[in-house]
Design an enzyme around this catalytic site. Structure first.
Site, PDB file in Angstrom:
ATOM      1  N   SER A  29       0.715  -1.207  -0.114  1.00 22.18           N
ATOM      2  CA  SER A  29      -0.021   0.032  -0.219  1.00 22.18           C
ATOM      3  C   SER A  29       0.961   1.336  -0.092  1.00 22.18           C
ATOM      4  O   SER A  29       0.425   2.384  -0.153  1.00 22.18           O
ATOM      5  CB  SER A  29      -1.090  -0.062   1.216  1.00 22.18           C
ATOM      6  N   ASN A 116      -2.437  -2.593  13.167  1.00 24.48           N
ATOM      7  CA  ASN A 116      -3.762  -2.667  13.084  1.00 24.48           C
ATOM      8  C   ASN A 116      -4.202  -1.266  13.990  1.00 24.48           C
ATOM      9  O   ASN A 116      -5.230  -0.374  13.372  1.00 24.48           O
ATOM     10  CB  ASN A 116      -4.401  -3.713  13.842  1.00 24.48           C
ATOM     11  N   THR A 161     -40.080  25.584 -11.094  1.00 21.21           N
ATOM     12  CA  THR A 161     -40.372  24.370 -10.548  1.00 21.21           C
ATOM     13  C   THR A 161     -40.498  23.784 -11.942  1.00 21.21           C
ATOM     14  O   THR A 161     -41.200  24.035 -12.790  1.00 21.21           O
ATOM     15  CB  THR A 161     -41.468  24.274  -9.723  1.00 21.21           C
ATOM     16  N   HIS A 162     -40.076  22.425 -11.899  1.00 23.54           N
ATOM     17  CA  HIS A 162     -39.779  21.692 -13.230  1.00 23.54           C
ATOM     18  C   HIS A 162     -39.411  22.274 -14.343  1.00 23.54           C
ATOM     19  O   HIS A 162     -39.477  22.072 -15.456  1.00 23.54           O
ATOM     20  CB  HIS A 162     -41.266  21.092 -13.610  1.00 23.54           C
ATOM     21  N   SER A 283     -13.860  27.045 -27.999  1.00 19.77           N
ATOM     22  CA  SER A 283     -14.196  26.064 -28.729  1.00 19.77           C
ATOM     23  C   SER A 283     -12.967  26.079 -30.097  1.00 19.77           C
ATOM     24  O   SER A 283     -12.821  27.260 -30.720  1.00 19.77           O
ATOM     25  CB  SER A 283     -15.408  25.787 -29.569  1.00 19.77           C
ATOM     26  N   LYS A 289     -17.940  30.245 -29.382  1.00 16.72           N
ATOM     27  CA  LYS A 289     -18.317  29.296 -28.019  1.00 16.72           C
ATOM     28  C   LYS A 289     -17.612  29.880 -27.030  1.00 16.72           C
ATOM     29  O   LYS A 289     -16.429  30.347 -26.853  1.00 16.72           O
ATOM     30  CB  LYS A 289     -18.098  27.823 -28.265  1.00 16.72           C
ATOM     31  N   ASN A 291     -17.528  28.098 -23.333  1.00 16.55           N
ATOM     32  CA  ASN A 291     -17.877  26.856 -22.653  1.00 16.55           C
ATOM     33  C   ASN A 291     -17.588  26.891 -21.178  1.00 16.55           C
ATOM     34  O   ASN A 291     -16.413  27.340 -20.647  1.00 16.55           O
ATOM     35  CB  ASN A 291     -17.219  25.504 -23.307  1.00 16.55           C
ATOM     36  N   GLU A 296     -19.025  22.127 -15.890  1.00 13.22           N
ATOM     37  CA  GLU A 296     -19.443  20.922 -16.341  1.00 13.22           C
ATOM     38  C   GLU A 296     -18.297  19.728 -15.656  1.00 13.22           C
ATOM     39  O   GLU A 296     -19.001  18.465 -15.208  1.00 13.22           O
ATOM     40  CB  GLU A 296     -19.273  20.721 -17.701  1.00 13.22           C
ATOM     41  N   TYR A 323      -9.728  -6.993  12.286  1.00 16.15           N
ATOM     42  CA  TYR A 323      -9.102  -6.285  11.293  1.00 16.15           C
ATOM     43  C   TYR A 323      -8.668  -7.450  10.272  1.00 16.15           C
ATOM     44  O   TYR A 323      -8.689  -8.468  10.439  1.00 16.15           O
ATOM     45  CB  TYR A 323      -7.402  -5.841  11.584  1.00 16.15           C
ATOM     46  N   GLN A 328      -7.284  -2.326   3.864  1.00 16.77           N
ATOM     47  CA  GLN A 328      -6.312  -1.493   3.254  1.00 16.77           C
ATOM     48  C   GLN A 328      -7.039  -0.675   2.150  1.00 16.77           C
ATOM     49  O   GLN A 328      -6.341   0.259   1.748  1.00 16.77           O
ATOM     50  CB  GLN A 328      -5.083  -2.353   2.867  1.00 16.77           C
ATOM     51  N   LYS A 331      -8.074   3.548   1.888  1.00 15.61           N
ATOM     52  CA  LYS A 331      -7.525   4.599   1.765  1.00 15.61           C
ATOM     53  C   LYS A 331      -7.562   5.427   0.331  1.00 15.61           C
ATOM     54  O   LYS A 331      -7.862   6.744   0.120  1.00 15.61           O
ATOM     55  CB  LYS A 331      -5.935   4.525   1.955  1.00 15.61           C
TER      56      LYS A 331
HETATM   57  N1  ARG Z   1      -1.281  -1.357   5.279  1.00 13.12           N
HETATM   58  C1  ARG Z   1      -2.237  -1.831   6.143  1.00 13.12           C
HETATM   59  C2  ARG Z   1      -3.432  -1.210   5.879  1.00 13.12           C
HETATM   60  O1  ARG Z   1      -3.383  -0.177   5.221  1.00 13.12           O
HETATM   61  C3  ARG Z   1      -1.684  -1.604   7.612  1.00 13.12           C
HETATM   62  C4  ARG Z   1      -2.439  -2.795   8.396  1.00 13.12           C
HETATM   63  C5  ARG Z   1      -1.618  -4.089   8.344  1.00 13.12           C
HETATM   64  N2  ARG Z   1      -2.129  -4.851   9.627  1.00 13.12           N
HETATM   65  C6  ARG Z   1      -1.744  -6.269   8.959  1.00 13.12           C
HETATM   66  N3  ARG Z   1      -2.060  -6.952  10.177  1.00 13.12           N
HETATM   67  N4  ARG Z   1      -1.214  -6.736   8.025  1.00 13.12           N
HETATM   68  O2  ARG Z   1      -4.701  -1.577   6.496  1.00 13.12           O
END
Ligand code: ARG
Length: 464
Positions: A29, A116, A161-162, A283, A289, A291, A296, A323, A328, A331
């Site tokens: 990650s 964790n 409205t509408h 454009s 134009k 735009n 948008e 966990y 993971q 994020k």
């Molecule tokens: N990179 C992990 C995550 O984002 C961190 C926690 C990892 N924990 C584990 N027991 N492997 O969740």
């Protein structure tokens, strides 16, 4: 990014061989969670200080850890840090570098802690910051809208409205509607922030720890109100991120409605506003134009935020406590949604601040489309004593008559009106103008300029 293979230095004790390259790719990650570096180091510093205060590690080791972590942070901020995919994530990258810098003491940092609770605290801190950023972005947008409302508190425009002409309203009233919406969005972020402001640190892997840690102290050091009360919950909860995404989704929906109005209003058919050159494009083939690309794109980018909300709900559904590595995947969704929201807020603030409403066009449009028909019906109720349903019917007949003659309601001769209902007198013309129409709607929250100015003053006092 370097690639140190062989078995993992952090957890490889029982492993004879390193992971398959694909395993490393799916497992790592670090490509995205490096954005948690500052939060990770803040959490580690609070944890190390607490371990020393509790006599779990020596003051000397704690001092080395603190100094080392600051060096790691400065390397990351300077862009000189060598992130390693083999080290999986930000937590292990930071710790491995700390070991390079300070040696054995680095290995004591992870006492009474797990990745964790570490990731749970890092991510909470990050999302908490985003709530504050969203709040600040929304305040800026509200101020831009308020500026527009102040300028045109009594500019008459059609209310729809509408998307059909309904009744005249004022430009200020329309702008203030969005100020209210974005005010509720702010309170949703504030509510989410208040609820998420509890510390997972010290939950360890899932069950707590036998070490005599002080969770109150680390919570306080990190600006949390208190430690989370259940260690299983602390490491498995992601509802804080989902609340952020839900608040962001609703806010995004509001932004997208306003973006849509800007697209419509800036069209040649409406010409309610002229968008600034700063927020428009031309454009390559049609020279006439202009735009409204920013509006948008904003309207479209909102989909990423809704998508993140659904994606993380889907990741979390059905996960047993505590966990699981599935988490993971939280994020990237939140990072992208937060980036998108901040960009959308900034773009909308710029567009609203720079756009020029066209009062003459607003007024002309407000007068068209029989927009004061309700005022006529109300007059029949008030002055001629008709039940509203009958007044509605009579007014409908008058609209049809005006349509047949190709004129607006104020242009209908009195005889034509009296042919529909003999109780109508010349006094009726006083309610058929758009200014009278808006000025008469003095009920609380109504479109009368006096009401709108009162709301503007209330918000101005609040926003500064
Ligand atoms: N990179 C992990 C995550 O984002 C961190 C926690 C990892 N924990 C584990 N027991 N492997 O969740």
């Amino acid at each position: 990014m370097s690639d140190k293979s062989a078995s993992n230095a952090m957890w490889g004790g029982r492993f004879a061989a390193g992971p398959d390259a694909i395993m490393e790719a799916i497992n790592a990650s670090i490509g995205f969670d490096r954005r948690l570096a500052r939060q990770d180091i803040d959490g580690s510093r609070a944890h190390a200080a607490m371990l020393a205060a509790q006599g779990i590690i020596s003051d000397k080791d704690a001092a080395a850890i603190r100094e080392g972590l600051l060096t790691v942070l400065s390397e990351i901020e300077a862009g000189t840090f060598d992130f390693s995919t083999a080290l999986e994530d930000i937590h292990m990258n930071v710790e491995a570098r700390l070991r390079d810098l300070i040696g054995e003491a680095a290995g004591r940092l992870h006492t009474a802690r797990s990745r964790n609770d570490q990731v749970a605290v890092d991510f909470r801190l990050w999302v908490r910051d985003q709530c504050d950023a969203a709040e600040a972005g929304l305040v800026a947008l509200q101020k831009a809208l308020l500026g527009q409302a102040e300028q045109g508190a009594d500019w008459v425009m059609p209310g729809f409205t509408h998307l059909q002409t309904a009744q005249p309203v004022t430009w200020g009233h329309h702008m203030m509607a969005y100020v209210e919406m974005f005010g509720r969005d702010r309170s949703r972020f504030a509510d989410a922030r208040a609820r998420m402001n509890e510390s997972p640190l010290g939950a360890a892997a899932l069950a707590g720890t036998p070490f005599p840690i002080d969770r109150e102290a680390t919570a306080r050091a990190l600006g949390f109100d208190r430690p989370m009360a259940n260690s299983l919950d602390a490491v498995s909860a992601r509802d804080f991120a989902l609340e952020f995404l839900s608040a962001a989704s609703i806010c995004a929906m509001h932004l997208s409605r306003l973006a849509e109005e800007l697209v419509i209003w800036s069209s040649a058919q409406f010409r309610f506003v002229a968008m600034s050159d700063r927020w428009s494009t031309g454009s390559s083939i049609m020279p006439q134009k202009r735009n409204p690309d920013a509006a948008e794109l904003l309207r479209a980018k909102i989909g990423r935020i809704f998508g993140a909300n659904v994606a993380l709900m889907t990741v979390m559904k059905g996960l047993p406590l505590a966990y699981s590595k599935d988490m993971q995947e939280d994020k990237e969704q939140v990072f992208d949604a937060a980036d998108t929201l901040m960009l959308a807020l900034a773009a909308m603030t710029g567009m609203v601040g720079d756009m020029a409403a066209q009062p003459d066009n607003l007024r002309a449009a407000a007068s068209a489309g029989f927009s004061t028909a309700t005022d006529l019906a109300d007059w029949l109720v008030r002055e001629a004593g008709l039940p509203f349903r009958d007044a509605h019917h009579a007014t409908g007949a008058l609209v049809a008559e005006a349509e047949r003659r190709g004129c607006d309601l104020p242009d209908l001769p009195l005889e034509a009106m009296q042919a529909v209902n003999p109780a109508i007198t010349g006094d009726v013309y006083s309610v058929l103008g758009v200014d009278n129409s808006v000025a008469s709607r003095l009920s609380y929250g109504g479109t009368a300029p006096d009401q709108v100015r009162a709301q503007i003053a209330r918000w101005r006092a609040d926003l500064g």
